[in-house]
Design a protein around this motif. Structure first.
Motif, PDB file in Angstrom:
ATOM      1  N   ARG A 155       7.626   2.248   6.804  1.00 14.13           N
ATOM      2  CA  ARG A 155       7.360   0.934   6.217  1.00 14.13           C
ATOM      3  C   ARG A 155       7.004  -0.090   7.314  1.00 14.13           C
ATOM      4  NH1 ARG A 155       5.239  -1.332   2.514  1.00 14.13           N
ATOM      5  NH2 ARG A 155       6.024  -3.327   1.819  1.00 14.13           N
ATOM      6  N   LEU A 156       7.751  -0.041   8.418  1.00 16.52           N
ATOM      7  CA  LEU A 156       7.504  -0.975   9.518  1.00 16.52           C
ATOM      8  C   LEU A 156       6.121  -0.740  10.109  1.00 16.52           C
ATOM      9  CD1 LEU A 156      10.959  -1.004  11.406  1.00 16.52           C
ATOM     10  CD2 LEU A 156      10.031  -2.770   9.903  1.00 16.52           C
ATOM     11  N   GLY A 157       5.738   0.528  10.197  1.00 17.50           N
ATOM     12  CA  GLY A 157       4.403   0.860  10.703  1.00 17.50           C
ATOM     13  C   GLY A 157       3.326   0.246   9.834  1.00 17.50           C
ATOM     14  N   LYS A 158       3.485   0.376   8.522  1.00 18.21           N
ATOM     15  CA  LYS A 158       2.517  -0.198   7.563  1.00 18.21           C
ATOM     16  C   LYS A 158       2.482  -1.722   7.667  1.00 18.21           C
ATOM     17  CE  LYS A 158       1.364   3.230   4.452  1.00 18.21           C
ATOM     18  NZ  LYS A 158       0.045   3.814   4.605  1.00 18.21           N
ATOM     19  N   LEU A 159       3.680  -2.337   7.700  1.00 22.62           N
ATOM     20  CA  LEU A 159       3.762  -3.799   7.696  1.00 22.62           C
ATOM     21  C   LEU A 159       3.114  -4.410   8.932  1.00 22.62           C
ATOM     22  CD1 LEU A 159       7.376  -4.406   6.345  1.00 22.62           C
ATOM     23  CD2 LEU A 159       5.243  -5.056   5.225  1.00 22.62           C
ATOM     24  N   SER A 160       3.283  -3.732  10.074  1.00 20.44           N
ATOM     25  CA  SER A 160       2.752  -4.309  11.309  1.00 20.44           C
ATOM     26  C   SER A 160       1.224  -4.298  11.315  1.00 20.44           C
ATOM     27  CB  SER A 160       3.320  -3.574  12.524  1.00 20.44           C
ATOM     28  OG  SER A 160       2.967  -2.220  12.455  1.00 20.44           O
ATOM     29  N   GLN A 161       0.622  -3.424  10.485  1.00 24.96           N
ATOM     30  CA  GLN A 161      -0.843  -3.340  10.410  1.00 24.96           C
ATOM     31  C   GLN A 161      -1.424  -4.254   9.334  1.00 24.96           C
ATOM     32  OE1 GLN A 161      -2.553  -1.430  12.556  1.00 24.96           O
ATOM     33  NE2 GLN A 161      -0.578  -0.901  13.448  1.00 24.96           N
ATOM     34  N   LYS A 162      -0.568  -4.772   8.482  1.00 24.54           N
ATOM     35  CA  LYS A 162      -1.036  -5.490   7.297  1.00 24.54           C
ATOM     36  C   LYS A 162      -1.693  -6.820   7.674  1.00 24.54           C
ATOM     37  CE  LYS A 162       0.800  -6.877   2.812  1.00 24.54           C
ATOM     38  NZ  LYS A 162       2.017  -7.231   2.088  1.00 24.54           N
ATOM     39  N   LYS A 163      -2.809  -7.123   7.024  1.00 26.48           N
ATOM     40  CA  LYS A 163      -3.436  -8.432   7.220  1.00 26.48           C
ATOM     41  C   LYS A 163      -2.742  -9.435   6.302  1.00 26.48           C
ATOM     42  CE  LYS A 163      -7.848  -9.055   7.310  1.00 26.48           C
ATOM     43  NZ  LYS A 163      -9.201  -8.946   6.683  1.00 26.48           N
ATOM     44  N   ILE A 164      -2.156 -10.470   6.871  1.00 29.01           N
ATOM     45  CA  ILE A 164      -1.340 -11.359   6.042  1.00 29.01           C
ATOM     46  C   ILE A 164      -1.872 -12.788   5.971  1.00 29.01           C
ATOM     47  CG2 ILE A 164       0.769 -10.017   6.464  1.00 29.01           C
ATOM     48  CD1 ILE A 164       1.662 -12.313   8.351  1.00 29.01           C
ATOM     49  N   CYS A 165      -2.988 -13.056   6.642  1.00 29.02           N
ATOM     50  CA  CYS A 165      -3.433 -14.458   6.757  1.00 29.02           C
ATOM     51  C   CYS A 165      -4.755 -14.734   6.047  1.00 29.02           C
ATOM     52  CB  CYS A 165      -3.506 -14.856   8.225  1.00 29.02           C
ATOM     53  SG  CYS A 165      -1.917 -14.703   9.078  1.00 29.02           S
ATOM     54  N   ASP A 166      -5.008 -14.042   4.956  1.00 32.06           N
ATOM     55  CA  ASP A 166      -6.258 -14.262   4.226  1.00 32.06           C
ATOM     56  C   ASP A 166      -6.257 -15.589   3.464  1.00 32.06           C
ATOM     57  OD1 ASP A 166      -7.230 -11.873   5.116  1.00 32.06           O
ATOM     58  OD2 ASP A 166      -6.680 -10.759   3.304  1.00 32.06           O
ATOM     59  N   THR A 167      -7.442 -16.145   3.257  1.00 28.46           N
ATOM     60  CA  THR A 167      -7.590 -17.325   2.396  1.00 28.46           C
ATOM     61  C   THR A 167      -7.442 -16.897   0.934  1.00 28.46           C
ATOM     62  OG1 THR A 167      -9.167 -18.162   3.984  1.00 28.46           O
ATOM     63  CG2 THR A 167      -9.083 -19.288   1.866  1.00 28.46           C
ATOM     64  N   PHE A 168      -6.732 -17.694   0.158  1.00 26.65           N
ATOM     65  CA  PHE A 168      -6.502 -17.401  -1.257  1.00 26.65           C
ATOM     66  C   PHE A 168      -7.508 -18.232  -2.057  1.00 26.65           C
ATOM     67  CE2 PHE A 168      -2.682 -16.589  -4.284  1.00 26.65           C
ATOM     68  CZ  PHE A 168      -3.535 -16.418  -5.355  1.00 26.65           C
ATOM     69  N   TYR A 169      -8.618 -17.588  -2.482  1.00 24.76           N
ATOM     70  CA  TYR A 169      -9.741 -18.353  -3.037  1.00 24.76           C
ATOM     71  C   TYR A 169      -9.483 -18.926  -4.425  1.00 24.76           C
ATOM     72  CZ  TYR A 169     -12.412 -16.905   0.979  1.00 24.76           C
ATOM     73  OH  TYR A 169     -12.840 -16.732   2.267  1.00 24.76           O
ATOM     74  N   THR A 170      -8.617 -18.273  -5.204  1.00 21.87           N
ATOM     75  CA  THR A 170      -8.355 -18.808  -6.547  1.00 21.87           C
ATOM     76  C   THR A 170      -6.975 -19.464  -6.603  1.00 21.87           C
ATOM     77  OG1 THR A 170      -7.531 -16.630  -7.210  1.00 21.87           O
ATOM     78  CG2 THR A 170      -9.830 -17.127  -7.707  1.00 21.87           C
ATOM     79  N   PHE A 171      -6.601 -20.080  -5.482  1.00 22.77           N
ATOM     80  CA  PHE A 171      -5.239 -20.607  -5.345  1.00 22.77           C
ATOM     81  C   PHE A 171      -4.926 -21.702  -6.371  1.00 22.77           C
ATOM     82  CE2 PHE A 171      -1.898 -22.825  -2.629  1.00 22.77           C
ATOM     83  CZ  PHE A 171      -0.926 -21.869  -2.876  1.00 22.77           C
ATOM     84  N   GLU A 172      -5.907 -22.576  -6.659  1.00 25.45           N
ATOM     85  CA  GLU A 172      -5.677 -23.683  -7.611  1.00 25.45           C
ATOM     86  C   GLU A 172      -5.211 -23.155  -8.964  1.00 25.45           C
ATOM     87  OE1 GLU A 172      -8.222 -23.506  -5.595  1.00 25.45           O
ATOM     88  OE2 GLU A 172      -8.340 -25.432  -4.530  1.00 25.45           O
ATOM     89  N   LYS A 173      -5.852 -22.065  -9.422  1.00 25.74           N
ATOM     90  CA  LYS A 173      -5.505 -21.497 -10.718  1.00 25.74           C
ATOM     91  C   LYS A 173      -4.066 -20.965 -10.700  1.00 25.74           C
ATOM     92  CE  LYS A 173      -7.050 -18.051 -14.014  1.00 25.74           C
ATOM     93  NZ  LYS A 173      -7.535 -16.665 -14.025  1.00 25.74           N
ATOM     94  N   ARG A 174      -3.732 -20.258  -9.644  1.00 22.59           N
ATOM     95  CA  ARG A 174      -2.380 -19.705  -9.510  1.00 22.59           C
ATOM     96  C   ARG A 174      -1.337 -20.821  -9.490  1.00 22.59           C
ATOM     97  NH1 ARG A 174      -1.004 -14.670  -7.671  1.00 22.59           N
ATOM     98  NH2 ARG A 174       1.248 -14.387  -7.566  1.00 22.59           N
TER      99      ARG A 174
END
Ligand SMILES: [Mn+2]
Length: 232
Positions: A155-174
């Motif tokens: 799990r730690l291996g997967k998490l360290s590779q994960k991209k976590i800083c993407d822009t959330f384009y439909t954020f207003e709706k959410r």
């Protein structure tokens, strides 16, 4: 209702240690007195992976856990568990720890009411809710214990590779869906959440910056939350 004090810190989504060590650096600065704070709100996902009832994951994060245990003797800490850090009440005995179930919690900010959550409670879906229920269960965690090292390392291996800083384009709706859920619980003046890593304010919704992505935290100044990068 507990009052949020001047100079209180809101630290969200540090994702320590896989996505930088800003969390550790800030806690060390508090420890040596470079910054003085009356209250610290840990808004969840401060650790990239931490949960109770498991010795292996505790060992992995020992330095920061020890620091938090020391600091929480003299500073008021409020920990809003996230989807990466949960079952923490037995670890951080001097903190107020709020599980996903207990959230949101309403605090006072000056004369205003503020609801606080990590941000993964509303507008998620039943699959996620079931996953949370199983994962945050003492029985399930104990059942997994014999395989802990293997599962956690994977799990730690997967998490360290994960991209976590993407822009959330439909954020207003959410955000409008989330605010509608809050409205059903209690009328408040502000909602403050982490989880989305956006660092944006939309109407009465304050999406905290991620300490890992924006290298910013929230600081209370004259009954307002401002986003700042601290340097020591
Ligand atoms: Mn999260």
């Amino acid at each position: 209702m507990i009052a949020i004090e001047e100079d209180a810190l809101f630290i969200a989504d540090s994702h320590y240690p896989h996505h930088g060590d800003a969390f550790l650096v800030l806690l060390l600065a508090i420890e040596r007195g470079s910054i003085s704070v009356p209250q610290v709100f840990l808004m969840g996902d401060n650790f990239d992976l931490l949960f109770g009832h498991n010795s292996y994951i505790l060992e992995k994060n020992q330095q920061v856990i020890t620091l938090l245990l020391t600091l929480s003797h003299s500073i008021d800490f409020y920990y809003f568990e996230g989807n990466h850090d949960f079952c923490l009440a037995n670890i951080f005995v001097d903190m107020k720890v709020y599980s996903r179930d207990a959230q949101p919690i309403v605090f006072a900010l000056g004369t205003q009411k503020v609801a606080l959550s990590h941000g993964d409670k509303y507008a998620t879906g039943w699959g996620y809710n079931l996953y949370c229920l199983l994962l945050r269960n003492r029985f399930t965690l104990t059942l997994l214990a014999p395989f802990q090292q293997m599962i956690i390392d994977h799990r730690l291996g997967k998490l360290s590779q994960k991209k976590i800083c993407d822009t959330f384009y439909t954020f207003e709706k959410r955000v409008s869906q989330i605010l509608a859920s809050y409205d059903k619980v209690e009328k408040v003046d502000w909602v403050i959440e982490g989880h989305f890593h956006q660092g944006r304010i939309l109407g009465k919704y304050i999406s905290l910056p991620s300490q890992a992505c924006q290298n910013k935290i929230g600081i209370v100044k004259e009954d307002k939350i401002v986003f700042q990068t601290l340097s020591f």
